[in-house]
Design a protein around this motif. Structure first.
Motif, PDB file in Angstrom:
ATOM      1  N   TYR A  31      73.684  23.502  33.264  1.00  0.00           N
ATOM      2  CA  TYR A  31      72.904  22.495  32.549  1.00  0.00           C
ATOM      3  C   TYR A  31      71.373  22.951  32.474  1.00  0.00           C
ATOM      4  N   ILE A  32      71.003  23.758  33.329  1.00  0.00           N
ATOM      5  CA  ILE A  32      69.577  24.400  33.487  1.00  0.00           C
ATOM      6  C   ILE A  32      69.226  25.244  32.269  1.00  0.00           C
ATOM      7  N   ILE A  33      70.493  26.101  31.898  1.00  0.00           N
ATOM      8  CA  ILE A  33      70.206  27.091  30.884  1.00  0.00           C
ATOM      9  C   ILE A  33      70.434  26.207  29.506  1.00  0.00           C
ATOM     10  N   SER A  34      71.160  25.195  29.588  1.00  0.00           N
ATOM     11  CA  SER A  34      71.527  24.450  28.161  1.00  0.00           C
ATOM     12  C   SER A  34      70.194  23.674  27.898  1.00  0.00           C
ATOM     13  N   LEU A  35      69.740  22.951  29.024  1.00  0.00           N
ATOM     14  CA  LEU A  35      68.576  22.028  28.653  1.00  0.00           C
ATOM     15  C   LEU A  35      67.368  22.891  28.450  1.00  0.00           C
ATOM     16  N   SER A  36      67.122  24.148  28.837  1.00  0.00           N
ATOM     17  CA  SER A  36      65.953  24.812  28.814  1.00  0.00           C
ATOM     18  C   SER A  36      66.018  25.321  27.402  1.00  0.00           C
ATOM     19  N   ALA A  37      67.207  26.129  26.910  1.00  0.00           N
ATOM     20  CA  ALA A  37      67.311  26.533  25.665  1.00  0.00           C
ATOM     21  C   ALA A  37      67.068  25.489  24.576  1.00  0.00           C
ATOM     22  N   LEU A  57      67.852  31.898  21.458  1.00  0.00           N
ATOM     23  CA  LEU A  57      67.712  30.527  22.070  1.00  0.00           C
ATOM     24  C   LEU A  57      69.396  29.818  21.824  1.00  0.00           C
ATOM     25  N   SER A  58      69.703  30.113  20.478  1.00  0.00           N
ATOM     26  CA  SER A  58      71.214  29.642  20.220  1.00  0.00           C
ATOM     27  C   SER A  58      72.296  30.239  21.056  1.00  0.00           C
ATOM     28  N   GLY A  59      72.041  31.656  21.341  1.00  0.00           N
ATOM     29  CA  GLY A  59      73.209  32.006  22.281  1.00  0.00           C
ATOM     30  C   GLY A  59      72.923  31.391  23.659  1.00  0.00           C
ATOM     31  N   LEU A  60      71.806  31.380  24.302  1.00  0.00           N
ATOM     32  CA  LEU A  60      71.570  30.869  25.569  1.00  0.00           C
ATOM     33  C   LEU A  60      72.034  29.349  25.466  1.00  0.00           C
ATOM     34  N   LEU A  61      71.905  28.758  24.470  1.00  0.00           N
ATOM     35  CA  LEU A  61      72.374  27.355  24.562  1.00  0.00           C
ATOM     36  C   LEU A  61      74.119  27.297  24.586  1.00  0.00           C
ATOM     37  N   LEU A  62      74.620  28.279  23.816  1.00  0.00           N
ATOM     38  CA  LEU A  62      76.168  28.337  23.808  1.00  0.00           C
ATOM     39  C   LEU A  62      76.702  28.823  25.309  1.00  0.00           C
ATOM     40  N   ILE A  63      75.907  29.542  25.819  1.00  0.00           N
ATOM     41  CA  ILE A  63      76.248  30.328  27.154  1.00  0.00           C
ATOM     42  C   ILE A  63      76.238  28.993  28.177  1.00  0.00           C
ATOM     43  N   GLY A  64      75.107  28.500  28.144  1.00  0.00           N
ATOM     44  CA  GLY A  64      74.727  27.282  28.970  1.00  0.00           C
ATOM     45  C   GLY A  64      76.144  26.484  29.195  1.00  0.00           C
ATOM     46  N   MET A  65      76.483  25.898  27.732  1.00  0.00           N
ATOM     47  CA  MET A  65      77.453  24.896  27.449  1.00  0.00           C
ATOM     48  C   MET A  65      78.722  25.588  27.963  1.00  0.00           C
ATOM     49  N   LEU A  66      78.933  26.958  27.619  1.00  0.00           N
ATOM     50  CA  LEU A  66      80.245  27.656  28.155  1.00  0.00           C
ATOM     51  C   LEU A  66      80.295  27.495  29.741  1.00  0.00           C
ATOM     52  N   PHE A 129      79.016  25.551  18.856  1.00  0.00           N
ATOM     53  CA  PHE A 129      78.469  24.504  19.260  1.00  0.00           C
ATOM     54  C   PHE A 129      79.351  23.101  19.303  1.00  0.00           C
ATOM     55  N   TYR A 130      79.729  23.157  18.069  1.00  0.00           N
ATOM     56  CA  TYR A 130      80.569  21.701  17.963  1.00  0.00           C
ATOM     57  C   TYR A 130      81.713  21.801  18.731  1.00  0.00           C
ATOM     58  N   MET A 131      82.469  22.887  19.198  1.00  0.00           N
ATOM     59  CA  MET A 131      83.730  22.972  19.746  1.00  0.00           C
ATOM     60  C   MET A 131      83.216  22.547  21.131  1.00  0.00           C
ATOM     61  N   LEU A 132      82.101  23.408  21.689  1.00  0.00           N
ATOM     62  CA  LEU A 132      81.657  23.172  23.188  1.00  0.00           C
ATOM     63  C   LEU A 132      81.223  21.642  23.220  1.00  0.00           C
ATOM     64  N   VAL A 133      80.449  21.125  22.418  1.00  0.00           N
ATOM     65  CA  VAL A 133      80.047  19.601  22.534  1.00  0.00           C
ATOM     66  C   VAL A 133      81.495  18.704  22.550  1.00  0.00           C
ATOM     67  N   VAL A 134      82.257  18.875  21.720  1.00  0.00           N
ATOM     68  CA  VAL A 134      83.515  17.990  21.697  1.00  0.00           C
ATOM     69  C   VAL A 134      84.381  18.235  22.666  1.00  0.00           C
ATOM     70  N   GLN A 135      84.395  19.424  23.222  1.00  0.00           N
ATOM     71  CA  GLN A 135      85.232  19.715  24.650  1.00  0.00           C
ATOM     72  C   GLN A 135      84.814  18.856  25.754  1.00  0.00           C
TER      73      GLN A 135
END
Length: 147
Positions: A31-37, A57-66, A129-135
């Motif tokens: 959550y910290i990684i995703s929200l920060s990114a 930043l896109s990569g960090l957002l994906l990593i945080g969500m993963l 991004f869509y896959m992780l959000v949907v999951q």
């Protein structure tokens, strides 16, 4: 070495990978990684930045969500495991449909406003991004409805 031991090792390896999950405390880190990114992505809209910032930043957002997706729940039982599996399956199917339909919708809308519109796909970030959000959303909904 015989075939049996090689097959058993492969099966054992696949089972380990199938059961791979991070400890529950990693969910907060995700959550910290995703929200920060995400916050930095919004902030960069108002600042002139180098071209390498957006993909980082896109990569960090994906990593945080993963990390959020892979982190265990506080109580991780077979039922939660089943809900997680269902959410991955639903996300996979919806993203396939999205990847097939969305370029056609974009093309159709684009033709309404611009005669020279070309059929285009989209980049990996949108799909992942869509896959992780949907999951994550499906998993949270399944947990909420099945309490």
């Amino acid at each position: 070495m015989n075939k049996q031991s090689i097959c058993e090792r492969e099966r054992s390896y696949v089972e380990k990978m199938n059961k791979f999950q991070l400890h529950h405390k990693y969910k907060k880190i995700g959550y910290i990684i995703s929200l920060s990114a995400f916050a930095l992505m919004i902030a960069k809209k108002f600042v002139d930045e180098p071209t390498w910032v957006k993909p980082v930043l896109s990569g960090l957002l994906l990593i945080g969500m993963l990390v959020i997706s892979l982190a265990k729940e506080k109580v991780e039982d077979e039922y939660i495991d089943s809900l997680r599996s269902q959410s991955y399956r639903i996300a996979f199917i919806l993203v396939i449909l999205y990847a097939l339909v969305q370029p056609l919708i974009n093309y159709g809308v684009g033709l309404l406003f611009d005669e020279t519109e070309k059929l285009q796909g989209f980049d990996y970030f949108q799909v992942l991004f869509y896959m992780l959000v949907v999951q994550l959303m499906v998993f949270w909904q399944l947990k909420r409805f099945n309490k």
